[in-house]
Design an enzyme around this catalytic site. Structure first.
Site, PDB file in Angstrom:
ATOM      1  N   LYS A 185       3.405   0.832  -6.931  1.00  0.00           N
ATOM      2  CA  LYS A 185       4.263  -0.182  -7.554  1.00  0.00           C
ATOM      3  C   LYS A 185       3.425  -1.343  -8.086  1.00  0.00           C
ATOM      4  CE  LYS A 185       8.009   1.006  -4.389  1.00  0.00           C
ATOM      5  NZ  LYS A 185       7.121   1.783  -3.474  1.00  0.00           N
TER       6      LYS A 185
ATOM      7  N   ALA B 295       0.834  -1.204   0.000  1.00  0.00           N
ATOM      8  CA  ALA B 295       0.000   0.000   0.000  1.00  0.00           C
ATOM      9  C   ALA B 295       0.876   1.265   0.000  1.00  0.00           C
ATOM     10  CB  ALA B 295      -0.913  -0.020   1.225  1.00  0.00           C
TER      11      ALA B 295
ATOM     12  N   CYS C  99      12.492   3.695   1.189  1.00  0.00           N
ATOM     13  CA  CYS C  99      12.425   5.133   0.864  1.00  0.00           C
ATOM     14  C   CYS C  99      13.149   5.915   1.962  1.00  0.00           C
ATOM     15  CB  CYS C  99      10.978   5.589   0.697  1.00  0.00           C
ATOM     16  SG  CYS C  99       9.919   5.288   2.125  1.00  0.00           S
TER      17      CYS C  99
END
Length: 426
Positions: free
Chosen positions: A237, A233, A347
């Site tokens: 992607k 989620a 990230c």
């Protein structure tokens, strides 16, 4: 105050205030004031302290936060100085403790307004970074790159949209008044209401940063492959993998986040199977051809869009995240077919959550063979490639095809911080 004192995420607070009665314009302004205050807090704290003999602390009630948001509007936003000061005065009068510092707040903000040009010309971009990040990034990347990253993070965030494969980048850049990136995505300097943009209702694109899209494309040919997108989620992607013909199973522990994923994929008319599972406890009936693991992390790579991370996270945050990332990597390896590909990404700009994973795989003797990523696979951006063929995206590197555009508008430059590595199971 709820971010800085109660440590609540800004997006969560904004979502909860959706029914506060404000019109769209006022909500957007309130959001901008909050985000800019958090982005510039390090600089503003130093500026405000110059005009005060000692900090107010808790005795001032809301006064320190009134000074922060007032100075933000005066220095960094298109708000008339007198309006910013007037608003600060009105808020101070309504707070039991801040009202005792009414004259001080007024004097400090007026002084900042008078010296605005001098203050802005003397700004140090590095001051936006809290000490824990300044030390970590300076050690990991060196002071020069750290400075360039801080400069990029000082700017308002852009918006990247990823087009479906059958859409023309050139045509949609024109329709959206955006700019083409090296991977074919479109970048907008200012998005406004995303849902009102052309092509949204038709499901022709989705919001996805350049860096995040690389993580999915680096898996390679996914046509008719069974792919697990772990920690999937909100689904960007998964959308890219499905759009390229993959048979995607999107797995996430959060039911609420999976609902968002399903809404996004339904709008895009892309078939993805969603699965609410704790991945560490998940027993899949079959192994997968490919796996994409975007592991939970400190998210420091997304600070430009989420400046509250500056103040919500610290060096201690890594102590629980890194062991979880390693366990998820081991689990992903077990779920992968022999000969299958695994992309691991975070990230984060912390190398402890990125480059150090190679040492972990070696030390644990996981059955993974390292597959270097090529220059072509990152859109020809050589600055993204580490010497060992992993990818390190940084906020000071621009993926714009037309580099002149970022000189005209610095809001267009940069990308989210990301680490990406690719392996094959042996």
């Amino acid at each position: 105050m709820k971010v800085l004192v109660d440590k609540k995420p800004l997006e969560y607070l904004l979502d909860r205030s959706a029914d506060d009665g404000l019109d769209d314009r006022d909500r957007a302004l309130a959001r901008a004031i909050a985000a800019t205050s958090l982005r510039r807090k390090g600089q503003i704290d130093k500026i405000v302290s110059r005009f005060m003999k000692k900090p107010l602390g808790k005795r001032g009630g809301k006064a320190p936060f009134i000074l922060l948001t007032g100075a933000t509007q005066i220095l960094f936003m298109d708000v008339p100085d007198h309006a910013a000061v007037s608003l600060a005065m009105n808020i101070a009068k309504r707070d039991e403790r801040a009202k005792h510092f009414f004259r001080l707040i007024n004097a400090v903000l007026r002084q900042i307004a008078r010296e605005k040009e001098e203050i802005l010309s003397a700004l140090n971009p590095m001051d936006i970074l809290p000490d824990w990040l300044l030390k970590n990034w300076s050690r990991a990347y060196g002071r020069d790159i750290c400075l360039q990253m801080a400069k990029a993070l000082s700017h308002e965030p852009y918006l990247d949209v990823r087009l479906k494969d059958n859409c023309s980048s050139t045509q949609w850049a024109e329709k959206l008044e955006g700019h083409v990136l090296s991977n074919g995505s479109i970048r907008l300097a200012h998005a406004g209401n995303v849902q009102k943009l052309a092509g949204f209702d038709e499901g022709l694109w989705w919001v996805q940063d350049f860096s995040a899209s690389l993580a999915a494309t680096i898996l390679g040919d996914v046509g008719n492959k069974n792919i697990a997108d772990l920690c999937a989620a909100p689904g960007g992607k998964s959308a890219l993998l499905a759009d390229r013909g993959g048979k995607v199973t999107a797995v996430d522990i959060s039911g609420l986040r999976l609902e968002t994923l399903k809404e996004n994929l339904n709008r895009l008319s892309l078939p993805v199977t969603s699965c609410k599972q704790d991945i560490l406890k998940w027993e899949s009936e079959e192994c997968f051809d490919h796996i994409l693991l975007d592991a939970p992390c400190s998210a420091t790579g997304t600070i430009r869009k989420h400046p509250d991370i500056f103040w919500l996270k610290n060096s201690d945050s890594l102590e629980t995240l890194i062991p979880l990332q390693r366990k998820l990597l081991e689990k992903a390896t077990a779920l992968l077919k022999t000969g299958g590909r695994l992309v691991f990404c975070t990230c984060s700009l912390q190398k402890e959550e990125g480059e150090d994973v190679i040492d972990f795989i070696r030390d644990k003797a996981l059955p993974l063979k390292f597959l270097p990523i090529s220059l072509k696979e990152v859109g020809g951006l050589s600055d993204l490639l580490n010497d060992n063929g992993t990818v390190r995206c940084r906020p000071d590197i621009s993926p714009l095809v037309n580099k002149q555009k970022e000189l005209d508008n610095p809001n267009l430059t940069g990308m989210d911080g990301f680490f990406i590595a690719r392996f094959e199971k042996i």
